[in-house]
Scaffold this motif. Sequence first.
Motif, short mmCIF file in Angstrom:
data_model
loop_
_atom_site.label_atom_id
_atom_site.label_comp_id
_atom_site.label_asym_id
_atom_site.label_seq_id
_atom_site.Cartn_x
_atom_site.Cartn_y
_atom_site.Cartn_z
N THR A 1 0.83 -1.20 0.00
CA THR A 1 0.00 0.00 0.00
C THR A 1 0.87 1.26 0.00
OG1 THR A 1 -0.21 -0.24 2.41
CG2 THR A 1 -1.98 -1.13 1.05
N ASN A 2 0.69 2.13 0.98
CA ASN A 2 1.41 3.41 0.96
C ASN A 2 2.88 3.29 1.34
OD1 ASN A 2 -0.89 4.71 0.25
ND2 ASN A 2 -1.11 5.91 2.10
N PHE A 3 3.20 2.35 2.21
CA PHE A 3 4.57 2.24 2.68
C PHE A 3 4.80 0.85 3.26
CE2 PHE A 3 1.95 4.16 6.01
CZ PHE A 3 2.20 3.34 7.10
N GLY A 4 6.07 0.51 3.48
CA GLY A 4 6.35 -0.81 4.03
C GLY A 4 7.80 -0.95 4.44
N GLN A 5 8.07 -2.03 5.17
CA GLN A 5 9.43 -2.34 5.62
C GLN A 5 9.64 -3.85 5.56
OE1 GLN A 5 9.67 -4.07 8.67
NE2 GLN A 5 7.58 -3.79 9.41
N HIS A 6 10.88 -4.26 5.72
CA HIS A 6 11.30 -5.64 5.47
C HIS A 6 10.50 -6.70 6.23
CE1 HIS A 6 13.94 -9.09 4.80
NE2 HIS A 6 13.96 -9.27 6.11
N TYR A 7 10.21 -6.47 7.49
CA TYR A 7 9.56 -7.51 8.28
C TYR A 7 8.07 -7.64 8.00
CZ TYR A 7 13.95 -7.89 10.76
OH TYR A 7 15.27 -8.09 11.06
N GLU A 8 7.54 -6.70 7.24
CA GLU A 8 6.16 -6.82 6.77
C GLU A 8 6.12 -7.37 5.36
OE1 GLU A 8 2.19 -4.04 5.99
OE2 GLU A 8 4.09 -3.12 6.59
N PHE A 9 7.01 -6.86 4.52
CA PHE A 9 7.13 -7.31 3.13
C PHE A 9 8.57 -7.77 2.92
CE2 PHE A 9 3.79 -4.00 2.99
CZ PHE A 9 2.75 -4.75 2.47
N PHE B 1 10.26 -8.75 0.51
CA PHE B 1 11.00 -8.35 -0.69
C PHE B 1 11.68 -6.99 -0.51
CE2 PHE B 1 6.47 -7.34 -1.25
CZ PHE B 1 6.51 -5.96 -1.42
N ILE B 2 11.35 -6.27 0.55
CA ILE B 2 12.02 -5.01 0.84
C ILE B 2 13.31 -5.31 1.60
CG2 ILE B 2 11.88 -2.80 2.08
CD1 ILE B 2 8.86 -2.87 1.71
N PRO B 3 14.45 -4.83 1.13
CA PRO B 3 15.71 -5.11 1.84
C PRO B 3 15.69 -4.58 3.27
CG PRO B 3 16.14 -4.27 -0.37
CD PRO B 3 14.66 -4.08 -0.11
N LYS B 4 16.47 -5.22 4.12
CA LYS B 4 16.58 -4.76 5.50
C LYS B 4 17.11 -3.34 5.55
CE LYS B 4 17.14 -9.20 7.90
NZ LYS B 4 17.98 -9.99 8.81
N ARG B 5 16.65 -2.60 6.55
CA ARG B 5 17.06 -1.22 6.81
C ARG B 5 16.71 -0.28 5.66
NH1 ARG B 5 19.03 -1.50 11.56
NH2 ARG B 5 19.49 0.73 11.66
N GLU B 6 15.66 -0.65 4.92
CA GLU B 6 15.09 0.24 3.92
C GLU B 6 13.61 0.44 4.22
OE1 GLU B 6 15.60 -0.59 -0.20
OE2 GLU B 6 17.78 -0.76 -0.08
N TYR C 1 9.41 -1.56 12.57
CA TYR C 1 10.60 -2.33 12.21
C TYR C 1 11.34 -2.80 13.45
CZ TYR C 1 14.95 -3.58 9.75
OH TYR C 1 16.05 -4.25 9.24
N ARG C 2 11.58 -1.87 14.36
CA ARG C 2 12.38 -2.20 15.54
C ARG C 2 11.69 -3.22 16.44
NH1 ARG C 2 14.52 4.01 16.23
NH2 ARG C 2 16.44 3.74 15.02
#
Length: 252
Positions: free
Chosen positions: A48-56, A58-63, A86-87
Amino acid sequence: MNHIPQHNVNQRLTKKKPYVKKYGVFSGFTAWIVDGAYIRENIDEEFTNFGQHYEFRFIPKREFWIDKEYAPGEEKYFIDHLLVEYRLMEQGIPYRIAHKRAVRIGRKERMKSRRAKTLAGLNKKNVIAKIHKRLLKMYSKGAAIWIVNSELVRDTYDMDFTEGGHDKVYSFIPKGEVWIDDDIGPRERAFVLLHELHERYLMSKGWTYDSAHRSASAIEYQCRKHPALLKKCLAAEVKKNALLITVHATRF
């Protein structure tokens, strides 16, 4: 539209797609503006609008990824949310718990804004009038389809509101209405509307949200992969929602 975390997506990504531009670095995390439409069509339609690695995954860590269709000015809220989420998830906290904590913090920050304070003093009818932007008359046969100011919706009612929603899911949406996020570009709008109308019809027939959402995601995914089907499928969903009014009227 709520989304379910994806945990088993393996996708090789380059800095060309879906990346659009680097937004900045925050507490050691790099925030990128990305092409959300490309992601939904080629990687995961639930982004959707935004995301981070532990939810999706395919998103690299720390992005942190933020859809380019976002409303300018909301970036700070998205990043605050992602930092918390994320944390917590990095520590093993389940997504649902981490997400709720991030939402609470984000809500607190949003309520500090001048706009939120102004809206808090209005009655619901006046708030809805400010949220409504444009009625999509050609699709408003059984339900009123509104393009809405999604930032106001998130500031006032639900920080999770994104892409679209309807009266069978959100209690703050007036009866007989479907809302489409104004952050969604014209190219994607029909896919989102298809999803919402299909889901709304099934829930009107007694389906649970989870079941209706899965079915709506399936038809949306099919049409994203085969765009030639979209016009026919959307027309069918508009017609089915119109029939809900007819059935209701005949009962009384």
